[in-house]
Design an enzyme around this catalytic site. Structure first.
Site, short mmCIF file in Angstrom:
data_model
loop_
_atom_site.label_atom_id
_atom_site.label_comp_id
_atom_site.label_asym_id
_atom_site.label_seq_id
_atom_site.Cartn_x
_atom_site.Cartn_y
_atom_site.Cartn_z
N GLY A 1 3.03 3.92 -1.45
CA GLY A 1 3.94 4.03 -2.42
C GLY A 1 3.48 4.79 -3.63
N SER B 1 4.30 7.80 -4.69
CA SER B 1 5.08 8.82 -5.43
C SER B 1 5.68 8.08 -6.64
CB SER B 1 6.09 8.94 -4.46
OG SER B 1 6.57 8.18 -4.03
N ASN C 1 0.20 -0.75 -1.85
CA ASN C 1 1.33 -1.05 -2.92
C ASN C 1 2.72 -0.79 -2.50
OD1 ASN C 1 2.06 -0.38 -5.86
ND2 ASN C 1 2.70 1.55 -4.89
N SER D 1 2.65 -10.38 -5.93
CA SER D 1 3.46 -10.78 -7.10
C SER D 1 3.34 -12.31 -7.52
CB SER D 1 5.03 -10.49 -6.55
OG SER D 1 5.95 -10.97 -7.49
N TYR E 1 11.07 -11.97 -0.28
CA TYR E 1 10.31 -11.13 -1.09
C TYR E 1 8.95 -12.18 -1.23
CZ TYR E 1 8.31 -8.30 -4.91
OH TYR E 1 7.48 -7.60 -5.76
N ALA F 1 8.09 -14.79 0.20
CA ALA F 1 7.17 -14.95 1.62
C ALA F 1 6.45 -13.80 1.83
CB ALA F 1 8.26 -15.36 2.81
P1 NAP Z 1 8.91 1.31 -6.80
O1 NAP Z 1 8.87 1.87 -8.28
O2 NAP Z 1 10.27 0.84 -6.23
O3 NAP Z 1 8.04 2.22 -5.84
C1 NAP Z 1 7.92 1.87 -4.56
C2 NAP Z 1 7.11 2.72 -3.85
O4 NAP Z 1 6.86 2.31 -2.60
C3 NAP Z 1 7.73 4.29 -3.67
O5 NAP Z 1 6.53 5.14 -3.58
C4 NAP Z 1 8.34 4.12 -2.31
O6 NAP Z 1 8.62 5.47 -1.74
C5 NAP Z 1 7.17 3.43 -1.67
N1 NAP Z 1 7.83 2.72 -0.46
C6 NAP Z 1 8.86 1.90 -0.17
N2 NAP Z 1 9.28 1.59 1.00
C7 NAP Z 1 8.27 2.23 1.89
C8 NAP Z 1 7.70 2.37 3.11
N3 NAP Z 1 8.52 1.51 4.14
N4 NAP Z 1 6.88 3.14 3.67
C9 NAP Z 1 6.00 3.71 2.72
N5 NAP Z 1 6.40 3.65 1.25
C10 NAP Z 1 7.28 2.84 0.93
O7 NAP Z 1 8.13 -0.16 -6.92
P2 NAP Z 1 7.06 -0.55 -7.99
O8 NAP Z 1 7.72 -1.48 -9.04
O9 NAP Z 1 6.11 0.40 -8.39
O10 NAP Z 1 6.31 -1.68 -7.09
C11 NAP Z 1 4.77 -1.28 -6.53
C12 NAP Z 1 4.41 -2.66 -5.78
O11 NAP Z 1 4.22 -3.53 -6.98
C13 NAP Z 1 5.26 -3.39 -4.91
O12 NAP Z 1 4.58 -3.79 -3.79
C14 NAP Z 1 5.96 -4.38 -5.63
O13 NAP Z 1 6.32 -5.40 -5.01
C15 NAP Z 1 4.91 -4.91 -6.42
N6 NAP Z 1 5.28 -5.58 -7.87
C16 NAP Z 1 6.19 -4.92 -8.79
C17 NAP Z 1 6.81 -5.61 -9.89
C18 NAP Z 1 7.41 -4.91 -10.84
O14 NAP Z 1 7.78 -5.53 -11.67
N7 NAP Z 1 7.90 -3.49 -10.91
C19 NAP Z 1 6.14 -6.75 -9.99
C20 NAP Z 1 5.41 -7.41 -8.99
C21 NAP Z 1 4.96 -6.53 -8.14
P3 NAP Z 1 9.84 6.31 -1.65
O15 NAP Z 1 10.15 6.49 -3.16
O16 NAP Z 1 9.67 7.32 -0.80
O17 NAP Z 1 10.70 5.16 -1.08
#
Ligand code: NAP
Length: 246
Positions: free
Chosen positions: A13, A15, A91, A143, A156, A158
């Site tokens: 993740g 990008s 991530n 999370s 999510y 779980a």
């Molecule tokens: P995001 O902006 O939606 O980015 C998600 C990233 O994961 C993107 O680079 C996406 O690539 C990649 N991805 C999704 N499905 C994938 C797959 N099957 N294989 C490989 N890569 C995949 O999310 P984020 O907010 O940065 O979250 C990152 C992490 O933090 C996640 O695990 C999320 O659960 C955790 N988190 C986030 C928050 C929050 O408030 N943002 C809070 C707690 C935890 P593509 O763009 O190519 O799809």
């Protein structure tokens, strides 16, 4: 801030959102990053363009972390080019929120497959490489939902609780090989993952956070880099909360 010159880091993740900030932070500190994205080629191209200043120290590969064959092939390429890796950051993650009574099996399975099975598959291949050099750092992005729960996020929650369980067991298997395994647990962080929240929800959720604001991606990256550093050698099996006091 620790210097990571010469270290090879795999980040899923990479990008967008939090993963992008983690990638940039490692690149700033001298590391070589082999990043993974899911399907958004445009975001990956923008990221590569933005990182052209880092002397080809960033690669981005399209790989579905939930697909065992794709993950295996990805790590085969890494082994051929780099032999081993020093750091793995799991991530990549998705949300498919629905109340449990209304939840279709696909929404359940997709979230478990990407968030939890993806973490397992990536760890399995990475640990085999890290064992070769008897050194490694793994950081899994979980999370607060894992512990606190949140209506609409049984799938999510779980998956994120599963990551913590995986972390606590895996760290016991790898401790003697100097491979640490930890989690960072971000609170509400301003990324596309939560872009569907209405302004009213954002206002409401900010009231729940004792610091009364959402976190920044750079604040998560700083915690990840600490756990991935040599300074964190005696920390394993832990969950570092970065959530403004939730
Ligand atoms: P995001 O902006 O939606 O980015 C998600 C990233 O994961 C993107 O680079 C996406 O690539 C990649 N991805 C999704 N499905 C994938 C797959 N099957 N294989 C490989 N890569 C995949 O999310 P984020 O907010 O940065 O979250 C990152 C992490 O933090 C996640 O695990 C999320 O659960 C955790 N988190 C986030 C928050 C929050 O408030 N943002 C809070 C707690 C935890 P593509 O763009 O190519 O799809």
């Amino acid at each position: 801030m620790q210097n990571f010159t010469g270290q090879k880091v795999v980040i899923s993740g990479a990008s967008r959102g939090i993963g992008k900030a983690i990638t940039l932070a490692f690149l700033e500190q001298g590391a070589t990053v082999i990043g993974i994205y899911g399907g958004n080629k445009e975001a990956a191209a923008i990221m590569l363009e933005e990182c052209s200043r880092f002397d080809n120290r960033l690669q981005l590969h399209q790989c579905d972390v939930a697909n065992p064959l794709q993950v295996e092939n990805f790590f085969k390429q890494i082994e051929e080019e780099f032999d081993t890796i020093d750091i793995l950051i799991n991530n990549a993650g998705i949300r498919r929120d629905k109340l449990l009574a209304m939840m279709d099996e696909e929404s359940w399975q997709q979230v478990i497959d990407i968030n939890l099975t993806g973490t397992f598959l990536m760890c399995r291949s990475a640990v085999l490489l890290m064992l070769k050099q008897k050194y490694g750092r793994i950081v899994n992005i979980t999370s607060p939902v894992a512990n606190l729960g949140f209506a609409g996020q049984t799938n999510y929650g779980a998956s994120k609780a599963g990551q913590i369980g995986l972390t606590r067991s895996l760290c016991k298997e790898t401790a003697r090989k100097k491979i640490t395994v930890n989690c960072v647990s971000p609170g509400f962080i301003d990324t596309e993952l939560i872009a569907d929240l209405t302004p009213e929800q954002v206002k409401e959720y900010k009231k729940i956070v004792p610091m009364r604001r959402f976190g920044k991606v750079e604040e998560i990256a700083a915690a990840v880099l600490f756990l991935a550093s040599k300074d964190a050698a005696y920390i394993t099996g832990s969950v570092l909360d970065v959530n403004g006091g939730l």
